[in-house]
Design an enzyme around this catalytic site. Structure first.
Site, PDB file in Angstrom:
ATOM      1  N   LYS A 229       6.093  10.832   7.796  1.00 25.41           N
ATOM      2  CA  LYS A 229       4.982  10.512   6.879  1.00 25.41           C
ATOM      3  C   LYS A 229       5.576  10.157   5.533  1.00 25.41           C
ATOM      4  O   LYS A 229       6.063  11.017   4.803  1.00 25.41           O
ATOM      5  CB  LYS A 229       4.007  11.684   6.733  1.00 25.41           C
ATOM      6  CG  LYS A 229       2.802  11.274   5.903  1.00 25.41           C
ATOM      7  CD  LYS A 229       1.860  12.398   5.625  1.00 25.41           C
ATOM      8  CE  LYS A 229       0.642  11.877   4.877  1.00 25.41           C
ATOM      9  NZ  LYS A 229       0.982  11.098   3.673  1.00 25.41           N
ATOM     10  N   ARG A 234       0.065   2.872   0.890  1.00 19.98           N
ATOM     11  CA  ARG A 234      -0.400   2.361   2.193  1.00 19.98           C
ATOM     12  C   ARG A 234      -0.885   0.937   2.000  1.00 19.98           C
ATOM     13  O   ARG A 234      -1.624   0.627   1.051  1.00 19.98           O
ATOM     14  CB  ARG A 234      -1.539   3.255   2.690  1.00 19.98           C
ATOM     15  CG  ARG A 234      -2.168   2.825   4.018  1.00 19.98           C
ATOM     16  CD  ARG A 234      -1.411   3.360   5.189  1.00 19.98           C
ATOM     17  NE  ARG A 234      -2.045   2.989   6.453  1.00 19.98           N
ATOM     18  CZ  ARG A 234      -2.997   3.702   7.044  1.00 19.98           C
ATOM     19  NH1 ARG A 234      -3.428   4.830   6.491  1.00 19.98           N
ATOM     20  NH2 ARG A 234      -3.498   3.310   8.210  1.00 19.98           N
ATOM     21  N   ARG A 249      -4.467   0.222   0.275  1.00 19.74           N
ATOM     22  CA  ARG A 249      -5.543   0.955   0.936  1.00 19.74           C
ATOM     23  C   ARG A 249      -6.800   1.003   0.077  1.00 19.74           C
ATOM     24  O   ARG A 249      -7.906   1.118   0.587  1.00 19.74           O
ATOM     25  CB  ARG A 249      -5.082   2.380   1.256  1.00 19.74           C
ATOM     26  CG  ARG A 249      -5.964   3.076   2.265  1.00 19.74           C
ATOM     27  CD  ARG A 249      -5.599   4.531   2.408  1.00 19.74           C
ATOM     28  NE  ARG A 249      -6.485   5.373   1.637  1.00 19.74           N
ATOM     29  CZ  ARG A 249      -6.376   6.691   1.554  1.00 19.74           C
ATOM     30  NH1 ARG A 249      -5.393   7.309   2.163  1.00 19.74           N
ATOM     31  NH2 ARG A 249      -7.228   7.397   0.849  1.00 19.74           N
ATOM     32  N   LYS A 400      -1.915  14.164  10.249  1.00 22.98           N
ATOM     33  CA  LYS A 400      -0.777  14.249   9.334  1.00 22.98           C
ATOM     34  C   LYS A 400      -0.351  15.717   9.254  1.00 22.98           C
ATOM     35  O   LYS A 400      -1.153  16.599   8.978  1.00 22.98           O
ATOM     36  CB  LYS A 400      -1.116  13.679   7.953  1.00 22.98           C
ATOM     37  CG  LYS A 400      -2.387  14.179   7.299  1.00 22.98           C
ATOM     38  CD  LYS A 400      -2.646  13.416   6.011  1.00 22.98           C
ATOM     39  CE  LYS A 400      -3.954  13.874   5.360  1.00 22.98           C
ATOM     40  NZ  LYS A 400      -4.265  13.103   4.140  1.00 22.98           N
TER      41      LYS A 400
END
Length: 528
Positions: A229, A234, A249, A400
């Protein structure tokens, strides 16, 4: 303004998801098509730039209310919200004009951006005088860009689907991309079948929940793919008809911020959309996120910045291939296509394939998670191998699994009231650690305590404030709190020389005296 005020009041009075969707659906039934577009824009973070300076709004409101500036400022500090302070202090007047729509007010705000101060003042005061207190509050929120209604885009999409009878995923896709509420009709945005017309249009991002169960409860490890991660931005890289588009994102088109990706327009096949993490990356490894922040904060990128903080994308999914939407393919199928694409098109110096973390057991994978910081990442992502690429935050297929946060015991030295519903409580705190015999501040945090704890510390601050600087209260250094944070780096902007990432209060350490708080040297040790 009547309909949007009614909607805001309905949303503000409930925490029920169904009630919020019902309120939104009812609003879409009543509102005009142009008002619907502006509401969709506000709920998907497409507000126009703030039209009028905060300071000017305060000055005009004090004058309109007949108050000296100092008394208005004190009222603002107590209320904690400029829009609400103005709405409460300006006296009610009989309406002098017919009610206007949300669209008319938004168009006014756009016009005001280019007007001189005298015209701005005249127009704003005219609106204040024509509205009741509740409507004035919403107008103030709109003009300051601070309207927050506690509704996710997912709930808005659900309400639109109910209103239109359309599929939620189809609506979510149409709301993505670059569109201007001042130039778009509801028909064009939602109803017309033109989703493919915008070459730059990204796909809605699939988001994971934090793992909140023992991973063994997920079943056989062989059904899952584990990846690092990464701690970056993003994003999606889109190549269509020989052009490249980069989206964050947050649905911001950021192509110009990352010139490193320009060459992909001529390397990757048309009809390619990648999902991944944009990282500051140098000498074969990611740089700390603080380096990325320095890059993001630049309006104009010089050659020096590109050399000192180069970026790469760690690609972990392929959403479109050969112009076809492949989100319904399984993760394994998409991964195979992604691996082949990166290998065949020689993009390894720009795109890095997100490596799969191999493990023989969940216990082995747990050990890999604990090594996250050695790999310059935040933990692991767990993805079911047969999962499709969904829309928004969903439970079940993607998780996650982050490494445990850093922890430090720190002393509270400053306190400040919150905003909105928390305006009457002290909820924003500054914390310090010991540097020899003095305390140096290193972090601010405003979340993590229970309501009764916020109330308790508020009562204590009111009784023990030593000095005030505007809204900030200086308090005796007696209370110790355990803070958690995700990352740490050197910083020339802080007295301590330290900056931490995502600090939040974990617990109030009433069992510790201030002398037992941690030291600056301990924080510096974490840097190593």
């Amino acid at each position: 303004m009547y309909h949007i005020t009614k909607l805001f009041q309905a949303l503000d009075q409930t925490t029920s998801t169904n009630a919020k969707v019902n309120a939104l659906a009812a609003y879409f039934e009543e509102a005009s098509d142009s008002d619907k577009v502006w509401t969709i824009a506000m709920l998907s973070h497409r507000r126009p730039p703030r039209a009028v300076n905060y300071r000017l709004l305060g000055e005009w409101a004090a004058e309109e209310a007949g108050l000296p500036d100092w008394l208005f400022a004190e009222s603002y500090h107590v209320v904690g919200d400029l829009a609400e302070t103005i709405a409460m202090l300006i006296p009610e007047r009989k309406r002098r004009s017919k009610p206007q729509s949300l669209t008319e007010y938004m168009e006014l705000m756009i016009r005001l951006k280019g007007e001189d101060e005298t015209t701005q003042k005249s127009e704003v005061i005219k609106v204040w005088r024509s509205l009741n207190k509740q409507e004035r509050f919403i107008f103030n929120k709109l003009i300051t860009g601070g309207l927050r209604v506690g509704v996710s885009q997912k709930l808005m999409v659900r309400a639109l689907a109910r209103h239109t009878g359309m599929d939620e995923n189809k609506i979510a896709l149409r709301l993505m991309g670059k569109w201007n509420p001042a130039e778009t009709t509801f028909e064009e945005l939602v109803l017309a079948d033109n989703a493919e017309d915008d070459l730059s249009r990204p796909y809605p991002f699939y988001l994971a929940y934090a793992l909140d169960v023992d991973p063994k409860q997920l079943g056989d490890l062989s059904d899952w793919q584990a990846e690092r991660k990464w701690d970056g931005i993003r994003g999606q890289i889109i190549v269509r008809q020989g052009r490249i588009y980069v989206w964050s994102r947050g649905e911001e088109l950021v192509t110009d911020k990352y010139p490193e990706f320009e060459s992909l327009a001529s390397i990757l096949p048309d009809g390619t959309v990648l999902d991944g993490e944009i990282l500051a990356y140098k000498d074969g490894k990611p740089l700390p996120f603080q380096a990325m922040q320095r890059r993001i904060g630049r309006k104009n990128l010089a050659r020096k910045h590109l050399q000192e903080i180069p970026v790469r994308m760690i690609a972990y999914d392929l959403l479109e291939w050969d112009g076809k939407d492949i989100r319904e393919h399984t993760l394994l199928q998409r991964r195979t296509l992604l691996e082949n694409m990166i290998r065949e098109h020689l993009v390894q110096d720009i795109l890095i394939l997100s490596p799969v973390v191999e493990a023989a057991s969940w216990e082995h994978l747990e050990k890999e998670r604990m090594l996250a910081r050695e790999h310059y990442c935040e933990g692991l992502m767990l993805k079911r191998k047969d999962s499709v690429y969904q829309v928004g935050r969903k439970r079940g297929d993607w998780w996650k699994w982050k490494v445990d946060p850093y922890s430090v015991d720190a002393v509270m030295i400053y306190a400040q009231r919150g905003h909105g519903r928390r305006a009457n409580m002290y909820t924003d705190f500054t914390f310090a650690v010991w540097d020899d015999d003095k305390l140096v501040s290193f972090a601010k945090a405003y979340s993590g305590l229970k309501n009764e704890e916020f109330e308790e510390i508020t009562r204590w601050v009111r009784r023990n404030t030593i000095e005030r600087f505007g809204p900030v209260s200086v308090v005796p250094a007696v209370h110790v709190f355990e803070l958690h944070f995700e990352g740490i780096a050197r910083s020339s902007r802080h007295k301590s020389g330290i900056a931490v990432r995502f600090p939040r209060i974990h617990r109030w350490r009433k069992d510790k005296s201030p002398e037992e708080a941690d030291t600056l040297s301990m924080l510096e040790g974490l840097l190593d």
